[in-house]
Enzyme design. Sequence first.
Site, mmCIF file in Angstrom:
data_model
loop_
_atom_site.group_PDB
_atom_site.id
_atom_site.type_symbol
_atom_site.label_atom_id
_atom_site.label_comp_id
_atom_site.label_asym_id
_atom_site.label_seq_id
_atom_site.Cartn_x
_atom_site.Cartn_y
_atom_site.Cartn_z
ATOM 1 N N ASP A 14 0.745 -1.401 0.178
ATOM 2 C CA ASP A 14 -0.402 -0.130 0.132
ATOM 3 C C ASP A 14 0.409 1.449 -0.198
ATOM 4 O O ASP A 14 0.906 2.155 -0.556
ATOM 5 C CB ASP A 14 -1.006 0.434 1.610
ATOM 6 C CG ASP A 14 -1.872 -1.402 1.072
ATOM 7 O OD1 ASP A 14 -2.110 -1.551 0.511
ATOM 8 O OD2 ASP A 14 -2.851 -1.026 2.567
ATOM 9 N N ARG A 94 -0.503 5.333 16.958
ATOM 10 C CA ARG A 94 -0.769 5.723 16.148
ATOM 11 C C ARG A 94 -0.258 7.717 16.259
ATOM 12 O O ARG A 94 -0.268 8.152 15.761
ATOM 13 C CB ARG A 94 -2.043 6.513 15.323
ATOM 14 C CG ARG A 94 -3.121 4.581 14.782
ATOM 15 C CD ARG A 94 -1.487 4.075 13.914
ATOM 16 N NE ARG A 94 -1.690 3.128 12.626
ATOM 17 C CZ ARG A 94 -1.147 2.402 12.621
ATOM 18 N NH1 ARG A 94 0.064 2.781 12.606
ATOM 19 N NH2 ARG A 94 -1.894 0.848 12.049
ATOM 20 N N ASP A 123 -7.785 3.801 12.016
ATOM 21 C CA ASP A 123 -6.066 4.853 12.010
ATOM 22 C C ASP A 123 -6.271 5.495 11.134
ATOM 23 O O ASP A 123 -5.802 7.016 11.724
ATOM 24 C CB ASP A 123 -5.143 3.476 11.062
ATOM 25 C CG ASP A 123 -4.641 2.210 12.220
ATOM 26 O OD1 ASP A 123 -5.009 2.089 14.061
ATOM 27 O OD2 ASP A 123 -4.900 0.961 12.059
ATOM 28 N N SER A 174 -4.237 -8.307 7.003
ATOM 29 C CA SER A 174 -3.392 -7.373 6.944
ATOM 30 C C SER A 174 -2.947 -7.295 8.191
ATOM 31 O O SER A 174 -3.961 -7.294 9.518
ATOM 32 C CB SER A 174 -4.904 -6.058 7.053
ATOM 33 O OG SER A 174 -4.324 -4.746 7.894
HETATM 34 N N1 ARG Z 1 -8.423 -2.901 15.419
HETATM 35 C C1 ARG Z 1 -7.376 -2.208 15.779
HETATM 36 C C2 ARG Z 1 -7.287 -0.510 16.398
HETATM 37 O O1 ARG Z 1 -8.042 0.068 15.420
HETATM 38 C C3 ARG Z 1 -6.166 -3.331 14.600
HETATM 39 C C4 ARG Z 1 -6.098 -2.156 13.617
HETATM 40 C C5 ARG Z 1 -4.945 -2.831 12.724
HETATM 41 N N2 ARG Z 1 -4.422 -2.559 11.828
HETATM 42 C C6 ARG Z 1 -4.092 -2.597 10.789
HETATM 43 N N3 ARG Z 1 -3.895 -2.457 9.527
HETATM 44 N N4 ARG Z 1 -4.239 -3.797 10.499
HETATM 45 O O2 ARG Z 1 -6.461 -0.647 16.692
#
Ligand code: ARG
Length: 403
Positions: A14, A94, A123, A174
Amino acid sequence: MPEKIILAYSGGLDTSVAIRWLKKDRGYDVIALTVDVGMDRSREELQSRALAAGAEKHVWRDAQETFIRYFAFAALSAGARYQGHYPLATALSRPLIARELVEAARTEGASAVAHGCTGKGNDQVRIDVSVHALAPDLKIVAPLREWEMDRESEMAYAHEHGIPVSVTKASPYSIDENLWGRSIETGVLEDPWLEPPADVYLWTKAPAEAPDEPRYIEIGFSQGVPVSLDGKPADAVSLIKGLNAIAGEHGIGRIDTVEDRLVGIKSREIYEAPAATVLLAAHEGLESLTLSKDQRRLKSRLAQEYAEIVYNGLWFSAHHQDVAAYIQSTQRHVTGDVRVKLHKGSAAVVGRRSPKSLYDFSLATYDKTDQFDRSAATGFIEIWGLPVRVQAQAQLLGGEQPQ
Ligand code: ARG
């Protein structure tokens, strides 16, 4: 002169495609920024991939210690687990990544920042809200939110533009990982009825295959922060790395949960967080000895609040500062050692001690050294029960009998 943009670069498909897209379709000079929060990728490999994809430059920031000390340990002190399960590894990284993006934009004289978050997840919210809290003037571009490509078209785009895609790294899931944990989504996991296949897990052994012999470890805390492992002082990063390996070997830290995203979607999530799981249990074990009943009660409510703040991308808010200040204050006597027994997927606190312990043997014991004044109990109960008796007489016993 083209404007400069800083892209948070993980090295995956990506963000590699995003480099070329930002350059070609949006006309930016792209500076790829990798914030290392404990990733399994080499700096050289990422640099060459970023440059091959068309970046002007690759910047690497080792943020592992900052991440553990100021983000993960803050959540540990709070006892934060989103919806009771998720220790928040991805969510905690983040705001740090956002802060690094802003700093790099200032250093490089960039007018914009970019990230590879999709338009359906949490995110994007966390990064956008954090960047704009720190730098409202910066433009934010999220290529994956804007382009219409699915994974196949991305592969084709990469191929067409000579962007190297490592096939070996191709995974049906992912994945996001850092020292505090690994988050795994998508693919077959999208069916919440299906048990996760074995290949989902990388850091943890299946509990059934973990050693038959339990392992005991001792974690030392100073003011709520872990500072030693088995009696040896350890810096934050080595302690977490060591614990991830030890606890992972014993099958600890697998989490399979359905969670509620900020954007309104329910999603099935798998996490691996061996060190976080052990430390959260150990920390709570030490608090049971060093905090009063009232402190523990309010703290456990605030743990939920803290998890919401982190999950919902509100790191740089006054509300976070206020809640964090209370939590920080509660930690001043959370000092001591905790013994944890690791065995086939479970991390059980089996011992705790503290120089600031509130546990008083002479009060608790039932043996003859007992110092507790039992004769005072009768009077205490008399007064404690007074409002219950009054109300029962006046309202409950007169009419309907309580069941
Ligand atoms: N659901 C989790 C969160 O919102 C994990 C997100 C994982 N991100 C990813 N790019 N796989 O914090």
